[in-house]
Design an enzyme around this catalytic site. Sequence first.
Site, PDB file in Angstrom:
ATOM      1  N   GLU A  12      25.939 -17.825  -5.062  1.00 13.94           N
ATOM      2  CA  GLU A  12      26.855 -16.482  -4.907  1.00 13.94           C
ATOM      3  C   GLU A  12      28.072 -16.778  -5.299  1.00 13.94           C
ATOM      4  O   GLU A  12      28.981 -15.993  -5.788  1.00 13.94           O
ATOM      5  CB  GLU A  12      26.875 -16.145  -3.398  1.00 13.94           C
ATOM      6  N   TYR A  42      24.507 -11.882   6.847  1.00 11.54           N
ATOM      7  CA  TYR A  42      25.151 -13.287   7.445  1.00 11.54           C
ATOM      8  C   TYR A  42      26.117 -13.328   8.462  1.00 11.54           C
ATOM      9  O   TYR A  42      25.841 -13.598   9.451  1.00 11.54           O
ATOM     10  CB  TYR A  42      25.581 -13.948   5.933  1.00 11.54           C
TER      11      TYR A  42
END
Lengths: 394, 383
Positions: free
Chosen positions: A245, A129
């Site tokens: 997450e 990411y």
Amino acid sequence: MDVKFTNDDLAFRDEVRTFFEEQFDFDLAKRVLNDKSGDYKSAIVAWQKKLYEKGWIAPGWPVEYGGTGWTITQRYIFECERGRLGIPDAVPFGLKMVGPVIYTFGNEQQKEKFLPRILSSDDWWCQGYSEPGAGSDLASLQTSAELEGENYIVNGQKVWTTFAQFADWIFCLVRTSKEIRKQQGISFLLIDMKSPGVSVKPIITIDGKHSLNEVLFENVKVPIENLIGEQDKGWTYAKALLIHERAGIAEVADSRSNLNSLKLHAAAEISGGAPILADPVFQMRLSDVETELMALEYTELRALASMAEGGMPGPESSFLKIKGTEIRQAISELALQLVAYYGGALEGNLDPGALGHDFASKARVDYMYGRAASIYGGSNEVQRNVIAKMVLGV
Amino acid sequence: MNFKLSEEQTMLKESVTRFIRERYDFDQRKQIIKSEEGYSPDCWATFAELGWLSIPFAEEYGGFGGTIEDVAIVMEEMGKGMIVEPYVPTVLMFGQLLALSQNNELKSEYIPKIIDGSYLGAFAFLERQSRYEITDIRTKATVQDDNYIVNGEKAVVYGAGNANALIITVRTSGEQFDRDGVTLLLLESDCPGVETKPYQMMDGQMAANVSFNNVSVPQSNVLGSVDAGAELMEALVPLVILATSAEALGIMSVLNELTISYAKTRNQFGAPISSFQALQHRMVDNFMAVEQSRSMLYRGLCAYGEEEAETPIECLRSLHAMKVIISKSAKRVGEDAVQIHGGMGMTDELNIGHYLKRLISINTLFGDADFHQKKFNELSYKT
């Protein structure tokens, strides 16, 4: 309102407890969990395979994909027992991050290809990411993927990639078109780490360990069948994943476990003839954290209960992330305070116990690496922005 | 596992909300506080009609047979209206001490009168010197024939000025600080020798100092066992702190709502102040403080409701931790509400400061955050 355990729940608790006590290798864990080497990977994979064989590896997944079908009470019991015994949580990248994205947004071939190997821990995943220029402002990422025939050609750089050195696969956010709104034009790609043009460079962190990396992509060919969902829609999938997450990183059970061991050490540590645990000032600092943790345990239960009613985890996952990491850091700060001078001693090749305190090294590493908790998964400041916008409406 | 209200509880909650909306806005409350009694007998009669006064009492005495959870639901809503009527002193303190005692004669005599709204009570436990130590008692009772003769003084007794009867703590044996030797007596407020000095508290509620000069109380008016009154008090405290924690939660959630909507409309530097990140993060922290408080209230209610399942120590730990979390949260939420309202938050005209005052009063009731944190530590960190 009630949180009573039924007889079935109590039987389940005994089953979980017995399984953990009989199957988890506590000696091995003590030796390798602090050390982020290859031994760490093989120990974690071996443990996750035991959970997999028992059918308990993915409590959060729908049953059709290999989930446990547990009630929220059972999930709570499982987490409590895990925390009580200090057993590490499963590595999240496959099981808690990309797995849910694949079963939610992936096609049938992708589900068949990837989900079983995530469940069995045969594939180790990492998360692509962040980039050097895209941290909290993730949507400004620049790693590009251009479609050429049946392949995307990927070029760019990811950073802070945890355990990329162990990974077989990386799930990446890449830019597939340059729209005006930067959230558009991002796609979600699954990339084989063995692909030519992928390289991994270690980043040593302030705990002295190697868990983070840079991952570089130079003309990496990625077959188009590794695209999740639609091209340019990756931001939507990524956001769904971030919510999972964040909810996962409340780590309540782990904080409970760390707090319990902190108390044991504080009872054994003597200052001026009396245990530190008896020191009223230390007690106040300890209970500042413990009372917040007791509240967070119920906050998490409330979130689980609302999810069981069909609600998806929403902005409350940002709340769990902030509080969970603040508590976790506060515990690690107290642990470092407790070991005093020994916290600074780098044992090198010596047995940590030989220096005087076998828990000092862990205290230092937990504290240092723990600073990352308020940075990763979207910094706690960004989480506050999310709550301000989504919950408070300001 | 389930955190939802039952249908009955939802109706109960809505009845309080409706009452506040229709009969108890901030101006109406002001008028009530200014009145001579300092509470509204009319409102009290309505509480009786709506059944709120009967909630925690057993059906055999005409009660609703409800739980502390039901009481908490009512209290959370009452907090939002800053109700000054003596619900805590009469129903929860006086009433629940009776209910917890084994004195069936007193129960049959007084509980129905509380439920029908005709009788107010109060619990006089505090003395000038005793702070949060509920068994620090100098007021003495000596036996004379069938009576106790009581001498001493109680301070800051919520609801005492209007109460028809009091339950008081007296020392029947031992020394000032001893846990043993405390006895609870019920007496009518108009007994000869009882002198009441009423005054108003900053939260709008009425309190009084009450002195006892050779007051004669029949021995049959003992609640619980002679010299073992501490047990009864210790059984009462969890009920009261659960109820007032719920009240604090109601107040905090209103304060956050009011503060957010004020910040959205207040313009400075050409923008609503809600657009400033420094204030946003502060409001988020207060939002989280309220959610943590709600979780802790639920934890306290569950622990109390399942005392057999949890060990008594775990239950007590949860209750102390609840007081710690809720008191700390109440302080920060109340103070920040004033801060973010700026000058307006300082005015007596606005409700914000009044909510803060009630929160501060709740925090001190049966021990502040530090007191409960020390108790929590004693139970948690044994070496």
